[in-house]
Design a protein around this motif. Structure first.
Motif, PDB file in Angstrom:
ATOM      1  N   ASP A 165       0.843  -1.191   0.000  1.00  0.00           N
ATOM      2  CA  ASP A 165       0.000   0.000   0.000  1.00  0.00           C
ATOM      3  C   ASP A 165       0.883   1.247   0.000  1.00  0.00           C
ATOM      4  O   ASP A 165       2.071   1.186   0.260  1.00  0.00           O
ATOM      5  N   THR A 166       0.271   2.352  -0.299  1.00  0.00           N
ATOM      6  CA  THR A 166       1.021   3.597  -0.444  1.00  0.00           C
ATOM      7  C   THR A 166       0.923   4.494   0.775  1.00  0.00           C
ATOM      8  O   THR A 166       1.245   5.671   0.689  1.00  0.00           O
ATOM      9  N   LYS A 167       0.535   3.949   1.929  1.00  0.00           N
ATOM     10  CA  LYS A 167       0.380   4.808   3.102  1.00  0.00           C
ATOM     11  C   LYS A 167       1.704   5.380   3.592  1.00  0.00           C
ATOM     12  O   LYS A 167       1.718   6.371   4.290  1.00  0.00           O
ATOM     13  N   ALA A 168       2.824   4.794   3.224  1.00  0.00           N
ATOM     14  CA  ALA A 168       4.126   5.323   3.626  1.00  0.00           C
ATOM     15  C   ALA A 168       4.557   6.502   2.754  1.00  0.00           C
ATOM     16  O   ALA A 168       5.500   7.205   3.084  1.00  0.00           O
ATOM     17  N   ALA A 169       3.863   6.739   1.661  1.00  0.00           N
ATOM     18  CA  ALA A 169       4.275   7.786   0.729  1.00  0.00           C
ATOM     19  C   ALA A 169       4.266   9.175   1.364  1.00  0.00           C
ATOM     20  O   ALA A 169       5.193   9.953   1.165  1.00  0.00           O
ATOM     21  N   ALA A 170       3.267   9.488   2.141  1.00  0.00           N
ATOM     22  CA  ALA A 170       3.164  10.834   2.720  1.00  0.00           C
ATOM     23  C   ALA A 170       4.331  11.149   3.660  1.00  0.00           C
ATOM     24  O   ALA A 170       4.967  12.198   3.518  1.00  0.00           O
ATOM     25  N   PRO A 171       4.667  10.266   4.623  1.00  0.00           N
ATOM     26  CA  PRO A 171       5.808  10.596   5.478  1.00  0.00           C
ATOM     27  C   PRO A 171       7.136  10.658   4.727  1.00  0.00           C
ATOM     28  O   PRO A 171       7.996  11.468   5.052  1.00  0.00           O
ATOM     29  N   VAL A 172       7.316   9.806   3.722  1.00  0.00           N
ATOM     30  CA  VAL A 172       8.558   9.826   2.946  1.00  0.00           C
ATOM     31  C   VAL A 172       8.659  11.145   2.192  1.00  0.00           C
ATOM     32  O   VAL A 172       9.709  11.804   2.206  1.00  0.00           O
TER      33      VAL A 172
END
Length: 165
Positions: free
Chosen positions: A125-132
């Protein structure tokens, strides 16, 4: 007290080899993933946040505003391959392979990508995209600062200590 203890800066481990930042301006081994920001090949205003999870090799790639990458359908897209290539330049192939828990006899960017994609990794999933992406933007603000040995207020999370004479 050593010079290192008196300084407000810490020496950064130099990259394994110099790399160009135009294609992959931000790459890190963090949160159990190889992750970073990759520039779009077709639109100068677009970037992708790509990641590969350690162990499972679950991958994700989306634009900075969470639109899915069209090339990451069932296998690594070119953004993820570029991320792996730049991570190997930054950290060295052995360190990247060890972090991702990839078994490769002679690790290189190409063999790592091939070995991991051969396992048919799941799409993550792409939920890590925002913090990165947020960390990437924060790193950019540091580039705008003039060089200084003065401490940065947002980096002072330790309580003041009494000076030892």
């Amino acid at each position: 007290m050593s010079d290192r203890e008196r300084s407000s800066t810490e020496r950064v481990v130099p990259p394994a080899r110099p790399r160009k930042l135009a294609k992959v301006p931000f790459v890190e081994l963090a949160d159990g993933r190889l992750q970073g920001v990759v520039s779009s090949g077709s639109d100068i205003a677009r970037v992708y946040v790509s990641s590969v999870e350690a162990g499972t090799y679950a991958f994700a790639c989306s634009t900075n505003n969470n639109r899915p990458c069209g090339g990451a359908r069932g296998s690594f897209c070119n953004h993820i391959r570029a991320l792996i290539t730049e991570a190997v330049l930054q950290y060295g192939a052995e360190r990247v392979a060890r972090y991702l828990k990839a078994d490769s006899a002679e690790p290189s960017a190409q063999t790592l990508a091939a070995d991991m994609s051969a396992t048919r990794p799941p799409q993550g999933d792409t939920k890590a995209a925002a913090p990165v992406f947020s960390r990437f933007l924060r790193h950019l603000t540091y580039l705008e600062l003039a060089p200084s040995t003065e401490p940065l207020p947002e980096m002072q999370w330790f309580p003041p200590t009494r000076a030892v004479a």
